[in-house]
Design an enzyme around this catalytic site. Structure first.
Site, PDB file in Angstrom:
ATOM      1  CB  SER A  80      -1.074   0.175   1.175  1.00 44.39           C
ATOM      2  OG  SER A  80      -0.252  -0.153   2.403  1.00 44.39           O
ATOM      3  CD  GLU A 105      -7.494  -5.507   1.834  1.00 44.54           C
ATOM      4  OE1 GLU A 105      -6.302  -6.130   1.744  1.00 44.54           O
ATOM      5  OE2 GLU A 105      -7.655  -4.245   1.231  1.00 44.54           O
TER       6      GLU A 105
END
Ligand code: KIV
Length: 296
Positions: free
Chosen positions: A55, A192
């Site tokens: 990320s 997730e």
């Protein structure tokens, strides 16, 4: 022994520690860390796992998604985090394209994260279909974290960032993925963007600790992206994000105050300036007087 800012004792966290935590129903904490400063803050607060997530492609490097970040770019950040982390388990994300094509290349890249970056485990996205490469990396003595559900490296295959596991077929596939990773012996499984009911079922089914992000409260642990936690992401946060602080407001306020002080000659003041030693000052004045006298 060192203590966290609220006086809790700190210990070195390993993959064995997080397995024990699951056994004792002791929640596992994980935050992403991308540089020396965030790594120190996360580590010194006693967070169990510092994840150098890909990320960082968006949060640190301004890319649109995680697909373009490279092994070398990731390594640069992993090394900085290594210098800031003492007790937390340091997990490094394997970026897109570094492990999907060739198992030998996957082992080579994973070993770079350990040898050059100082990571203690690597993370790879994917379930059943990733088990062979995960086993190869584990055969090279490198612990692996799994990651299933909304896997951002599959954004093009998923047709966007969509919550996964919403149909019976999708739930069955997620269960197979989780069980395959569990049997392979991964260190933990990141879940997730899946319904909390599915995350709860997976967590109850597998011996491996699960760490959720957008997967509800029944996982063995929780992870957030550091920049989401402190509002440094510039966009509308996802539903699962809880903002615990507003670093953007704090930084903007500080930057504006600095600017105002500089343009109004308020910064720096005398006490923020260095001064000559008294003797040098006196000698300098003598020299300047002589020069002035000669000019007259
Ligand atoms: O890259 C990342 O930050 C991650 C977490 C969100 C699990 O993979």
């Amino acid at each position: 022994m060192s203590l966290t800012p609220i006086g809790e004792p700190r210990h070195k966290i390993t993959t064995a520690t997080i397995r024990e935590k699951k056994l004792h129903h002791d929640p596992i904490t994980c935050l992403t860390a991308y540089d020396y400063a965030t790594a120190r803050l996360v580590d010194e607060a006693g967070i169990d796992i510092a994840l150098v997530g890909d990320s960082l492609a968006m949060t640190m490097l301004g890319y649109e998604n995680t697909l373009s970040v490279t092994v070398d770019e990731m390594l640069h950040h992993v090394k900085a985090v290594r210098r800031g982390v003492k007790d937390a388990l340091l997990i490094a994300d394997m970026p897109y394209g570094s492990y999907q094509a060739d198992p030998n290349e996957a082992v080579h890249n994973a070993a770079r994260f350990v040898k050059e970056g100082g990571a203690e485990a690597v993370k790879m996205e994917g379930g059943e279909k990733r088990v062979d490469v995960i086993r190869r990396v584990m055969d090279a003595e490198i612990p692996v974290a799994g990651h299933i559900g909304l896997t951002p490296q599959s954004v093009n295959m998923m047709g966007g960032y969509k919550v996964q596991g919403k149909t019976l077929n999708a739930i069955e596939q997620l269960m197979r993925d989780a069980v395959a990773l569990d049997r392979a012996g991964v260190a933990c499984i990141y879940l997730e963007g899946i319904p909390r009911e599915v995350a709860a079922m997976i967590t109850a089914e597998v011996e491996t600790p699960t760490i959720g992000i957008g997967a509800g409260p029944d996982c063995d642990g929780q992870v957030l992206v550091f920049h989401d936690l402190v509002n440094l992401t510039f966009g509308h946060p996802a539903k699962f994000v809880r903002r615990y602080g507003d670093a953007a407001a704090l930084i903007t306020q500080s930057v504006l105050a600095f600017k105002a002080d500089v343009v109004s000659h308020q910064f720096p003041n005398d006490s923020e300036s260095y001064h000559l030693p008294k003797e040098t000052q006196a000698a300098l004045e003598t020299v300047l007087h002589r020069k002035q006298a000669l000019r007259r």
